[in-house]
Design an enzyme around this catalytic site. Structure first.
Site, PDB file in Angstrom:
ATOM      1  N   CYS A 108       5.271   4.695  -1.721  1.00  0.00           N
ATOM      2  CA  CYS A 108       6.616   5.672  -1.427  1.00  0.00           C
ATOM      3  C   CYS A 108       6.623   6.215  -0.064  1.00  0.00           C
ATOM      4  O   CYS A 108       5.615   5.693   0.677  1.00  0.00           O
ATOM      5  CB  CYS A 108       6.562   6.696  -2.301  1.00  0.00           C
TER       6      CYS A 108
ATOM      7  N   ALA B   5       3.585   7.838   1.246  1.00  0.00           N
ATOM      8  CA  ALA B   5       2.436   6.894   1.557  1.00  0.00           C
ATOM      9  C   ALA B   5       2.595   6.329   2.976  1.00  0.00           C
ATOM     10  O   ALA B   5       1.509   6.114   3.508  1.00  0.00           O
ATOM     11  CB  ALA B   5       2.308   5.967   0.536  1.00  0.00           C
TER      12      ALA B   5
ATOM     13  N   ARG C 239      -7.759   5.282   2.560  1.00  0.00           N
ATOM     14  CA  ARG C 239      -7.524   3.968   3.626  1.00  0.00           C
ATOM     15  C   ARG C 239      -8.651   3.957   4.521  1.00  0.00           C
ATOM     16  O   ARG C 239      -9.019   5.491   4.901  1.00  0.00           O
ATOM     17  CB  ARG C 239      -6.342   4.187   4.481  1.00  0.00           C
TER      18      ARG C 239
ATOM     19  N   HIS D  15       7.264   4.777   7.097  1.00  0.00           N
ATOM     20  CA  HIS D  15       6.825   4.320   8.595  1.00  0.00           C
ATOM     21  C   HIS D  15       7.940   4.786   9.523  1.00  0.00           C
ATOM     22  O   HIS D  15       7.890   5.238  10.573  1.00  0.00           O
ATOM     23  CB  HIS D  15       6.447   2.641   8.430  1.00  0.00           C
TER      24      HIS D  15
END
Lengths: 525, 480
Positions: free
Chosen positions: B58, B61, B92, B191
């Site tokens: 999503c 994220a 990550r 992003h």
């Protein structure tokens, strides 16, 4: 004869050694070129001086910092809890051909799948309604209808276990009505069981979600299934227990007793399926038929009280069935379980288990000296922590800082009582609602000998230098822990093995420097 | 029939399992690469089909997990309920140097842990208080970002107002990131949103925030590394190469990056972008606003590294170009030897990929360097421009799939019988149960780095160990 000319040492190109010597991140970044690079990069970082960092680091270890840390009211740092749907999907996956379904935006389910997969190193299959902005405005009905239709057609489940996410809860989706609509409109068959649970992340934690979904599954499948007589079986539920070894151990124990049983949510194959070269999507072992029949059992036994309050209340009230709570961990916990099991079934405690008890006690006696009086910090879910406290006390260890982020008053009272009743529990403090950053302050200001918890404890291990025994969920950075049992006498030996040998490892580490600390670097311990 | 026709037939066959409407939707997203087609012919960046197992995440994220999260000396608040922050905690492997909890915060989880009352009464006051508490406990932090989770947007909190007030009060940046998970169709929008916060909340005040190193003077060779998140340390060998050819990297942005590096970016001459998908937005903005050019590069495998180094050097003068040639020449023999060694074990092996932002295309040549053949590839959350860029890397007959579902991926693998699948954690064990070698292409399976010349050695070794793992031979019992 070898030709010497062929034996000339090759000139290393760009400093490379032989081709087999591939340096990955474990070594590569410790080499000089990279160390220089890090140093060079610092000038652009706007970094604080090393002295200031060191001074501040020291300050975070003291009492002043601890007070500030415990004074916070709004901020949570490194909590030892997850959110409801994780528990809901987890319990659903223990049932036959059941598709866990999360109604809401799709990011959540990606996280749940990754999280469970990383712990078990097994596939975890679940779907979502993939809701986006339009659903936020108009509600999730159309997403749910097509979601149910698509997932039913494609994955052919016998049951879809549906839980909600924050999004669905905040916009107020009426999932009960939506499922009925989906059935009425023919998106899924009328008789497909679709138990549904409300599981917003802003209420409770993963253990709350476990409870909500378990109750919903039982309620859905046992509807109109009550018969006149009992089926002579007992139901067992382990709660949010990450050790699939525990289900297998329980089944072995019940087999030895000759007790007929149903494990409510048997996910031992879901999270440990054999590699046969074929992928099997569903591995939940509890069949829908036996779940439906669980309403007719003699009674239902729970191993986690705080993970299943609503389910227990439902079974007692709606089914009129007797519920039992045990924590069959450690010696006393297992004793109590076996004795009551024997009493309620009229079957004697099997000789094999009696012998196992003797072996477990023998093992504990052999090694107890290494753990006697050791101060221990631990954290985890309420039931899990209570089992550990009891086990540590019976071995003469001293549970000292006990942190449970998803706690409640009842749990805290029970934990305090357990500590008060033992000479080894007198210094124990219970920190309900606190997180691992609080625990860091506790461990710096009042150091302990050992830390017990999940993989997130490795940051505390690094910062405080306290050896860590990994018990709980998740364990990402050690392999295969979930395969073991922590339950029963065998489980007691396993847990004891991890604890004692961690202490011995630490002793070796502390006595390892030649001519400095290695006076006590003993072969025999 | 040709491969192209065979594979088209396979796609049709696989899609048969869906209900009609879903079949129609999915059919637009799967295709076969045909010669001289410019864009792979698939639709992308559309909503996933409900109820069909997607690997997508999503917006949260994308914003917290990818772009802002790795900026190491800031505190990133998962604002809302506990779950999102918990699951993205240390997931990550954005490597960084620093003292965690003191001057860096990369592997910590900060959350406002919303309860029911916060949903009812709103979370702005809690947020303001929380930022005060951060100031008390983490005085060396260089700022804060607020990543909002689903409920925050739905209940209408004004996190921007809180951010403005707190930034003024503390003198440190406080950046509100509206990345609620229901926004957009994947992490990709996250992003973009994160990039926009750099544009709107950071760069306008960059001069004020920036701490210039002693004696710093902007130079002709100053560049930034953008969109390399330092997974397993990837950005470091990349940086090393750029510096070896004579450039000065003044910002690593978000791979081992600091806030100061973020505000250093406008001082550079060129933005070098590795993950185009996640950070092209800010590069475009800087080009428009500051006239800073940008260049996409690919540091996977020696062929592309050399090509990229030359492309980068071509932006500068002859000194840099000469150095680039020197550096390529220096590493080439070792790379040739590595490729030769592993080719012996990997030649002709077939690969299927499915990853996130750049790797479905960027890694193809690295496999080719090892003599391997990529027969299928696709993005979790790519856009049309990604697929355009992919056409250059793949051969005719390659199956291209956008937002491939678990079901489709499994069926394609059964039919196309690849020797290796390269995707993420959610796919890994599915395929390993099918006795198919697998490597995680998001986390490098906890190995790495894979970027740069040092990284290629690790990459080659890892592919070899996956495919030539002797336990694959144990799956069938001898009595079967």
């Amino acid at each position: 004869m070898t030709d010497n000319l062929d034996n000339t040492i090759p000139t290393p190109s760009c400093g490379g050694e032989d081709l087999g010597q591939v340096k990955d991140h474990f070594e590569l970044f410790h080499t000089a070129p990279y160390q220089d690079l890090f140093e060079y990069k610092r000038q652009f970082e706007g970094a604080h001086s090393r002295d200031l960092v060191a001074e501040t680091a020291e300050w975070t270890k003291g009492w002043e910092y601890r007070e500030k840390n415990f004074a916070r009211e709004a901020l949570t740092i490194n909590p030892a809890k997850a959110c409801q749907p994780l528990g809901a999907l987890f319990v659903a996956a223990g049932f036959e051909d059941t598709l866990p379904y999360s109604h809401g935006s799709q990011g959540c389910v990606a996280y749940f799948r990754s999280h469970l997969t990383r712990n078990y190193k097994e596939p975890f299959q679940a779907v979502s309604s993939s809701m986006t902005e339009d659903a936020a405005v108009f509600g999730g009905l159309s997403n749910l209808k097509s979601g149910l239709e698509n997932s039913y057609t494609l994955y052919k489940p016998k049951m879809i276990a549906l839980c909600t996410t924050c999004m669905a809860e905040v916009i107020g989706d009426d999932i009960g009505a939506y499922i009925t609509t989906a059935k009425n409109e023919g998106h899924i068959p009328e008789d497909l069981p679709v138990p549904a649970a409300h599981t917003p992340s802003f209420v409770g934690s993963h253990i709350t979600g476990y409870d909500n979904m378990l109750k919903s599954i039982l309620k859905t499948l046992t509807k109109d299934e009550r018969s006149e007589t009992t089926n002579g079986k007992f139901n067992f539920n382990l709660g949010f227990d990450p050790y699939i070894g525990n289900i297998r151990e329980l089944k072995r124990i019940l087999g030895l007793f000759g007790i007929d049983y149903t494990v409510l949510s048997d996910n031992s194959d879901t999270f440990d399926s054999p590699n046969t070269g074929e992928f099997k999507m569903y591995n939940g072992l509890t069949t829908l038929a036996e779940t439906a029949d669980s309403i007719n059992a003699e009674g239902t036994v729970f191993f986690q009280k705080y993970t299943t309050p609503k389910t227990q209340e439902y079974i007692a009230k709606e089914w009129g069935q007797k519920t039992y709570n045990f924590r069959p961990f450690g010696i006393k916990g297992t004793d109590e379980f076996l004795m009551t099991l024997s009493a309620i079934t009229g079957k004697p405690i099997p000789l094999e288990l009696q012998q196992e008890r003797g072996r477990a006690v023998d093992a504990l006696t052999d090694s107890q000296a290494w753990i006697h009086g050791k101060k221990i910090a631990l954290y985890g879910d309420p039931d899990h922590v209570l089992s550990l406290i009891q086990f540590l006390l019976e071995m003469g260890a001293e549970p000292t800082h006990i942190v449970v982020t998803n706690s409640n008053d009842e749990f805290e009272a029970e934990a305090r009582e357990l500590l008060t009743n033992s000479p080894y529990g007198q210094n124990g403090t219970v920190w309900g609602g606190k997180d691992l950053w609080h625990l860091r302050s506790l461990m710096f200001t009042e150091p302990v000998d050992l830390l017990i918890g999940n993989s997130y404890g490795k940051y505390l291990w690094r910062d405080t230098g306290t050896p860590l025994v990994r018990i709980g969920y998740p364990i990402f950075d050690r392999h295969h822990m979930h395969r073991y049992a922590t339950l029963g006498y065998q489980g007691a030996i396993n847990q004891f093995n991890w604890i004692v040998n961690t202490i011995l490892e630490e002793l070796d580490r502390k006595t390892i420097v030649p001519s400095k600390t290695d006076i006590s670097f003993d072969l025999i311990r | 029939m040709t491969t192209v026709e065979d594979r088209k037939a396979l796609i049709d066959e696989v899609l048969e399992a869906y209900p009609d409407k879903a079949k129609k939707l999915r059919a637009k997203h799967i295709s076969v690469q045909e010669a001289e087609k410019a864009d792979c012919g698939v639709k992308s960046n559309k909503k996933s089909v409900p109820g069909v197992m997607t690997t997508r995440g999503c917006a949260y994220a994308g914003a917290k997990g990818v772009v802002w999260g790795p900026v190491k000396d800031m505190i990133h608040i998962s604002h809302g309920p506990v779950g999102c922050g918990y699951y993205s905690w240390s997931g990550r492997r954005n490597y960084y140097i620093g003292t965690t909890g003191v001057d860096t915060f990369g592997t910590m989880q900060f959350t406002s842990d919303f309860q029911e009352r916060d949903i009812v009464f709103g979370g702005d006051k809690k947020l303001a208080k929380l930022i005060d508490e951060l100031g008390e406990l983490f005085p060396l932090s260089q700022g804060t970002t607020i990543e909002s989770e689903c409920p925050v947007g739905l209940i209408g909190d004004d996190i921007e107002a809180v951010a403005r007030a707190k930034a003024k009060e503390t003198g440190k940046p406080v950046i509100p990131v509206r990345c609620e998970g229901f926004r957009g169709v994947s992490q990709s929008l996250g992003h973009h949103i994160a990039n926009d916060t750099v544009r709107d909340w950071v760069l306008p005040k960059a001069d004020e925030y920036r701490k210039l190193p002693e004696g710093f003077e902007p130079g002709p060779y100053d560049v930034n590394i953008i969109g390399d998140y330092n997974i397993g340390g990837d950005a470091w060998p990349s940086r090393m190469l750029l510096e070896e050819i004579g450039l000065r990297v003044i910002s690593q942005f978000s791979g081992d990056g600091t806030f100061n590096e973020v505000v250093m970016t406008p001082l550079a001459k060129l933005n070098l972008i590795h993950c185009y998908r996640s950070m092209n937005y800010i590069c475009r903005f800087m080009e428009e606003k500051y006239g800073i050019g940008w260049l996409e590069y690919n540091f996977f495998g020696p062929t592309q590294i050399a090509k990229s180094l030359r492309k980068i050097a071509a932006q500068f003068d002859e000194t840099i170009q000469a150095k680039a040639e020197e550096v390529i020449a220096k590493y080439q023999p070792r790379m040739d030897a590595i490729a030769a060694k592993y080719r012996a074990r990997l030649e002709g092996k077939k690969v299927m990929m499915m990853v996130g932002g750049l790797r479905p295309r960027h890694v193809v040549p690295a496999f080719t360097d090892l003599g391997m053949d990529v027969i299928g590839t696709g993005y979790e959350f790519g856009h049309g421009d990604d697929y355009k860029r992919t056409a250059e890397y793949v051969n005719e007959g390659t199956v291209i799939y956008d937002d491939i579902s678990g079901y489709e991926f499994e069926e394609f693998a059964k039919e196309l019988k690849p020797d290796l699948i390269a995707a993420g954690i959610k796919e890994k064990y599915v395929f390993q149960k099918m006795a198919l070698p697998f490597r995680q292409m998001h986390s490098w399976d906890y190995s790495g780095p894979y970027h740069g010349y040092d990284g290629f050695e690790v990459f080659a070794r890892d592919m070899d160990m996956a495919i030539n793992n002797p336990t694959w031979a144990l799956i069938n019992p001898p009595w079967a």
